[in-house]
Write a protein that holds these residues in place. Sequence first.
Motif, PDB file in Angstrom:
ATOM      1  N   VAL A  94       1.003  -1.249  -0.067  1.00 31.11           N
ATOM      2  CA  VAL A  94       0.023   0.030   0.117  1.00 31.11           C
ATOM      3  C   VAL A  94       0.900   1.102   0.010  1.00 31.11           C
ATOM      4  N   LEU A  95       0.817   2.050  -0.910  1.00 29.41           N
ATOM      5  CA  LEU A  95       1.832   3.112  -1.193  1.00 29.41           C
ATOM      6  C   LEU A  95       1.075   4.535  -0.907  1.00 29.41           C
ATOM      7  N   ARG A  96       2.190   5.495  -0.376  1.00 31.04           N
ATOM      8  CA  ARG A  96       1.967   6.710  -0.101  1.00 31.04           C
ATOM      9  C   ARG A  96       2.371   7.506  -1.554  1.00 31.04           C
ATOM     10  N   PRO A  97       1.807   8.756  -1.764  1.00 30.40           N
ATOM     11  CA  PRO A  97       2.324   9.399  -2.958  1.00 30.40           C
ATOM     12  C   PRO A  97       4.013   9.660  -2.896  1.00 30.40           C
ATOM     13  N   GLY A  98       4.596   9.805  -4.323  1.00 28.15           N
ATOM     14  CA  GLY A  98       6.021  10.325  -4.128  1.00 28.15           C
ATOM     15  C   GLY A  98       6.878   9.066  -4.635  1.00 28.15           C
ATOM     16  N   LEU A  99       6.813   8.069  -4.700  1.00 30.45           N
ATOM     17  CA  LEU A  99       7.541   6.882  -4.819  1.00 30.45           C
ATOM     18  C   LEU A  99       8.092   7.155  -6.506  1.00 30.45           C
ATOM     19  N   ASP A 100       7.503   7.712  -7.317  1.00 28.59           N
ATOM     20  CA  ASP A 100       7.875   7.916  -8.556  1.00 28.59           C
ATOM     21  C   ASP A 100       8.860   9.185  -8.696  1.00 28.59           C
ATOM     22  N   GLN A 101       8.927   9.997  -7.802  1.00 20.80           N
ATOM     23  CA  GLN A 101       9.948  11.328  -7.579  1.00 20.80           C
ATOM     24  C   GLN A 101      11.082  10.719  -7.147  1.00 20.80           C
ATOM     25  N   ALA A 102      11.027   9.809  -6.009  1.00 17.99           N
ATOM     26  CA  ALA A 102      11.962   9.079  -5.082  1.00 17.99           C
ATOM     27  C   ALA A 102      12.769   8.362  -6.275  1.00 17.99           C
ATOM     28  N   TRP A 103      12.111   7.701  -7.106  1.00 16.05           N
ATOM     29  CA  TRP A 103      12.970   6.676  -8.006  1.00 16.05           C
ATOM     30  C   TRP A 103      13.628   7.669  -9.040  1.00 16.05           C
ATOM     31  N   LEU A 104      13.132   8.729  -9.489  1.00 20.00           N
ATOM     32  CA  LEU A 104      13.568   9.582 -10.255  1.00 20.00           C
ATOM     33  C   LEU A 104      14.845  10.293  -9.790  1.00 20.00           C
ATOM     34  N   ALA A 105      14.847  10.547  -8.541  1.00 19.71           N
ATOM     35  CA  ALA A 105      16.033  11.249  -7.839  1.00 19.71           C
ATOM     36  C   ALA A 105      17.143  10.018  -7.762  1.00 19.71           C
ATOM     37  N   ALA A 106      16.736   8.839  -7.269  1.00 19.39           N
ATOM     38  CA  ALA A 106      17.682   7.887  -7.283  1.00 19.39           C
ATOM     39  C   ALA A 106      18.223   7.585  -8.623  1.00 19.39           C
ATOM     40  N   LEU A 107      17.528   7.618  -9.560  1.00 21.38           N
ATOM     41  CA  LEU A 107      17.949   7.367 -10.878  1.00 21.38           C
ATOM     42  C   LEU A 107      18.923   8.498 -11.037  1.00 21.38           C
ATOM     43  N   ALA A 108      18.858   9.679 -11.110  1.00 21.74           N
ATOM     44  CA  ALA A 108      19.702  10.813 -11.213  1.00 21.74           C
ATOM     45  C   ALA A 108      21.227  10.849 -10.349  1.00 21.74           C
ATOM     46  N   GLU A 109      20.898  10.188  -9.197  1.00 25.31           N
ATOM     47  CA  GLU A 109      22.070  10.122  -8.488  1.00 25.31           C
ATOM     48  C   GLU A 109      22.809   8.687  -8.792  1.00 25.31           C
ATOM     49  N   GLY A 110      22.497   7.994  -9.542  1.00 19.36           N
ATOM     50  CA  GLY A 110      23.143   6.710 -10.129  1.00 19.36           C
ATOM     51  C   GLY A 110      22.916   5.701  -9.008  1.00 19.36           C
ATOM     52  N   GLU A 111      21.850   5.730  -8.123  1.00 18.61           N
ATOM     53  CA  GLU A 111      22.010   4.721  -7.099  1.00 18.61           C
ATOM     54  C   GLU A 111      20.927   3.526  -7.779  1.00 18.61           C
ATOM     55  N   VAL A 112      19.962   3.763  -8.457  1.00 18.29           N
ATOM     56  CA  VAL A 112      19.406   2.750  -9.311  1.00 18.29           C
ATOM     57  C   VAL A 112      19.595   2.923 -10.863  1.00 18.29           C
ATOM     58  N   ARG A 113      19.028   1.993 -11.795  1.00 12.75           N
ATOM     59  CA  ARG A 113      19.202   1.971 -13.019  1.00 12.75           C
ATOM     60  C   ARG A 113      17.765   1.111 -13.505  1.00 12.75           C
ATOM     61  N   GLY A 114      17.483   1.779 -14.627  1.00 12.67           N
ATOM     62  CA  GLY A 114      16.077   1.194 -15.168  1.00 12.67           C
ATOM     63  C   GLY A 114      14.936   1.645 -14.382  1.00 12.67           C
ATOM     64  N   ASP A 115      13.834   0.991 -14.629  1.00 14.64           N
ATOM     65  CA  ASP A 115      12.666   1.253 -13.812  1.00 14.64           C
ATOM     66  C   ASP A 115      12.344   0.431 -12.703  1.00 14.64           C
ATOM     67  N   PRO A 116      11.536   0.823 -11.613  1.00 16.39           N
ATOM     68  CA  PRO A 116      11.110   0.105 -10.702  1.00 16.39           C
ATOM     69  C   PRO A 116      10.648  -1.372 -10.973  1.00 16.39           C
ATOM     70  N   ASP A 117      10.883  -2.362 -10.400  1.00 13.76           N
ATOM     71  CA  ASP A 117      10.246  -3.692 -10.444  1.00 13.76           C
ATOM     72  C   ASP A 117       9.251  -3.857  -9.763  1.00 13.76           C
ATOM     73  N   LEU A 118       8.100  -2.934  -9.917  1.00 12.89           N
ATOM     74  CA  LEU A 118       6.781  -3.136  -9.273  1.00 12.89           C
ATOM     75  C   LEU A 118       5.757  -2.979 -10.513  1.00 12.89           C
TER      76      LEU A 118
END
Length: 155
Positions: A94-118
């Motif tokens: 069950v999600l709160r809003p904002g995961l998309d922006q957090a993923w985008l920030a982590a993507l920009a920082e190089g912490e993750v690659r690609g898309d979330p696996d959800l």
Amino acid sequence: MRRPVMRALLALLVVGSVTFALLVGRAEPTPDLSKGVDGIAAWLHDLTDECSTVRRGDDFTEFAGPVRSKVYAPFVAEWGTCAKEPYGRLGLLVLRPGLDQAWLAALAEGEVRGDPDLAFGDGFALTGSIGMEYLGLKRLECTPSACSLREIEHH
């Protein structure tokens, strides 16, 4: 002569009703999120006859991994797992809003690659990928500048 025509019309009505029910069920994933992960599990059980027992209390970092846990956890209001083939443990979030922006920030920082696996519904996500298109769920696809929900293509 009337009986074969009536049978054919009845058969078309039944097939049409089943097709309509499948399309409506697929197009609008609607678990009762007021019941948290139990609502998601009940919805999945209604659709698939699986996911009848929710397990809670596991360590989210152990389940999702340290990188994904760092990005996902602040936006997870509640989570649990259930058994649904082909997954031994399918994550129900069950999600709160904002995961998309957090993923985008982590993507920009190089912490993750690609898309979330959800696989995403309205206010919830599942950790699986196989068969999620049949549930009407979507993928979050991200570029370096934006994320958007997209239909999952049939494989």
